[in-house]
Motif scaffolding. Sequence first.
Motif, PDB file in Angstrom:
ATOM      1  N   ARG A 311      40.403  90.279 101.652  1.00 25.66           N
ATOM      2  CA  ARG A 311      39.941  88.918 101.860  1.00 25.66           C
ATOM      3  C   ARG A 311      38.417  88.862 101.967  1.00 25.66           C
ATOM      4  N   VAL A 315      35.686  86.836  99.771  1.00 23.76           N
ATOM      5  CA  VAL A 315      34.640  85.965 100.317  1.00 23.76           C
ATOM      6  C   VAL A 315      33.289  86.359  99.737  1.00 23.76           C
ATOM      7  N   PRO A 398      39.036  87.462  93.321  1.00 22.68           N
ATOM      8  CA  PRO A 398      38.695  86.638  94.485  1.00 22.68           C
ATOM      9  C   PRO A 398      39.690  85.512  94.733  1.00 22.68           C
ATOM     10  N   ILE A 399      40.272  84.978  93.667  1.00 25.67           N
ATOM     11  CA  ILE A 399      41.213  83.872  93.863  1.00 25.67           C
ATOM     12  C   ILE A 399      42.421  84.350  94.665  1.00 25.67           C
ATOM     13  N   LEU A 402      41.448  85.252  98.280  1.00 23.73           N
ATOM     14  CA  LEU A 402      41.209  84.145  99.190  1.00 23.73           C
ATOM     15  C   LEU A 402      42.479  83.370  99.481  1.00 23.73           C
TER      16      LEU A 402
END
Lengths: 405, 244
Positions: A311, A315, A398-399, A402
């Motif tokens: 995570r 970010v 990242p998708i 997150l």
Amino acid sequence: MKIAESFRISWRSITGHKLRSSLTAIGVIIGIAAVIVFMVLGGAFEANIVQDFEEDQGDPGMWVNTQNTNQGFEIVPSPIYTETDIQTLESIDGVEFVAPEANLQASQLSFGDTLQTGGFGVQAVDVEQYSEEDMVKGEMYSSGNEAVLTQAMVDTLGGAVGPGDDVTINFEGGVSEEYVVTGIVEEGFGSGPDAAVFVSLVDHYNTTVETPRGTQEQAYSSLIISAEDASAVDSIKQEATEYFETDSDAKELKQEEQDIAVQTVDDAIDQITAVIDQLTVFIGGIAGISLVVGSIGIANIMIVSVTERTREIGVMKAVGARKRDIIQLFLVESTILGAVGAVLGVVLGLGLGFLAVTFIGWPMAYPVNWILIAVAVGLTVGILSGIYPAWRAAKVNPIEALRHE
Amino acid sequence: MQEETATDGIVTLSEVKRTYYLGEPVHALDEVSLSLPEGSFTAVMGPSGSGKSTLMNMVGCLDTPDDGTVTVNGQDVGALSDGKRARLRGSELGFIFQQFNLLPRLTAAENVTLPMVFQNVVGESRRDRAKTLLTRVGLGDRLDHTPPELSGGQRQRVAIARALVNEPSVILADEPTGNLDTETGSEIMELFAELHDDGSTILMVTHERHIAEHADRIIHLVDGQIEEIEHVTENPPVQGSETA
Ligand SMILES: Nc1ncnc2c1ncn2[C@@H]1O[C@H](COP(=O)(O)OP(=O)(O)O)[C@@H](O)[C@H]1O
Ligand SMILES: [Mg+2]
């Protein structure tokens, strides 16, 4: 992203997981410490031997003996060094004297009621070989029924023997002779065991050989060449070696497969240290294998850490981190772990080595080269074990990162 | 409604398609065209799975369209390399998440300036910038606190300061009040209203009508398509509205 920045962030992450980071570094610490301990022990052992040699050395010089080709240190006791050889060697510039060494085969030594069977040596030594400083007490023998003892020999006989006392030596073959002790000589004198008796050479040695010229001459199995001072040692060695290679009697008398060795104390030290070095590197290398385990440990923890920090990676990517920034962060982190592990390992290794060496009674050694190598290896281990985890981290989407908690 | 002009605006989407294939193809975005004019405040509403997050990811340069184009500040996002897109994210976009998403071991000030780190901005100016921004969101006295030492509302304020740090063209907020109680949520919306007044361009996803009403317009997404663009005529009074 600046390297200094990644140091700051990575350091925060390392100190944020103190227990985990310590456990990770322990793998490297142990590996490096093991290597350093062995290097300290090896170096100390070596220093101890060199120290012994230098203490025992006395007069500058070298000894000549015969060795079987290809058998390293094995000395062959064959009488090939003739009086002619001795005289020629004595004429070399800077030579103080050339003395033959002759071991006598003795089985028992008695002083009053004290008997000593074995564990001592008897050498017939030329009077010329002694100097004033060699004598601890009393003086040199001057006739065939006189002898000097080392302090170790005195101790072996109960400590009460001194100049003026009588000792009896039983030689192999049944002959037994009585000697008057005239003095105590420094330990380490001569080339035999510490507990030793020395008697006059001219009266106790009479092995003769036929020289290449057809004459009969007294001959010995080893010689000591004493130099007038240390600076002459090298040139004497060179000339003596040359003589033994060209027109010495010894060259003609020795067997085909035998070599004549002219060895200075430095040569002997070099030989011994070379063997110790090899041994140390070998054992250290085995200890080094544990570094592989340490490396796997770092890689393992880093992979766990990547998963755990998915995570955070997401970010960082969202706020502008590129793949190379992420790679840099994780590589720096693993490198710090490796480097810290290496430094602590060196400290621990030196500490343990110091304890061990002090306990044994050897002088402490600081294997500077190995310390540098250890730190370099620690850094390398850190970098290598960080590569795969860092690559995994850079790949984090990242998708996805997150999205889930 | 989808025929809105996609040429001007700090962000434009024109006929953007994003399809997921999990057995049946799922059109997360189905030919969506949209423009975010500078200084606008746009809310996105819609049922779960309607494509809100996918839209945010498109605008946020985290995702690229299968078809159509997305531009941010005139740059065609789909044509950019991975690294360039990351740079663009850092400089032109500010993210605010439902989960705050601060780095737990960095202080509030360090979290705020993290986007500057990736833009290679160095020096003491960074701390000044963090202080200015944290003061602006009401946390001028919490610079060296770490996220675990802060309340939810305070964390979201730090996140807002972080979103502003590189003076982005657009602020993206995905359910910014979703993890906060009503009162704290309205305080956060107060901040958004202030940002809007100061001229920031904002795109915000929410499923709460009263939150969405802080925007100029509300886009209603259904099954990956814009069903309606609703213009908000009267914003709710922020001060004290929830506590009353
Ligand atoms: N990574 C993915 N793989 C497959 N389907 C996805 C993925 N991400 C989103 N979707 C699908 O796309 C549609 C839109 O998702 P999303 O944008 O997350 O909706 P919302 O945020 O409005 O709930 C949903 O049907 C979702 O299941
Ligand atoms: Mg969503």
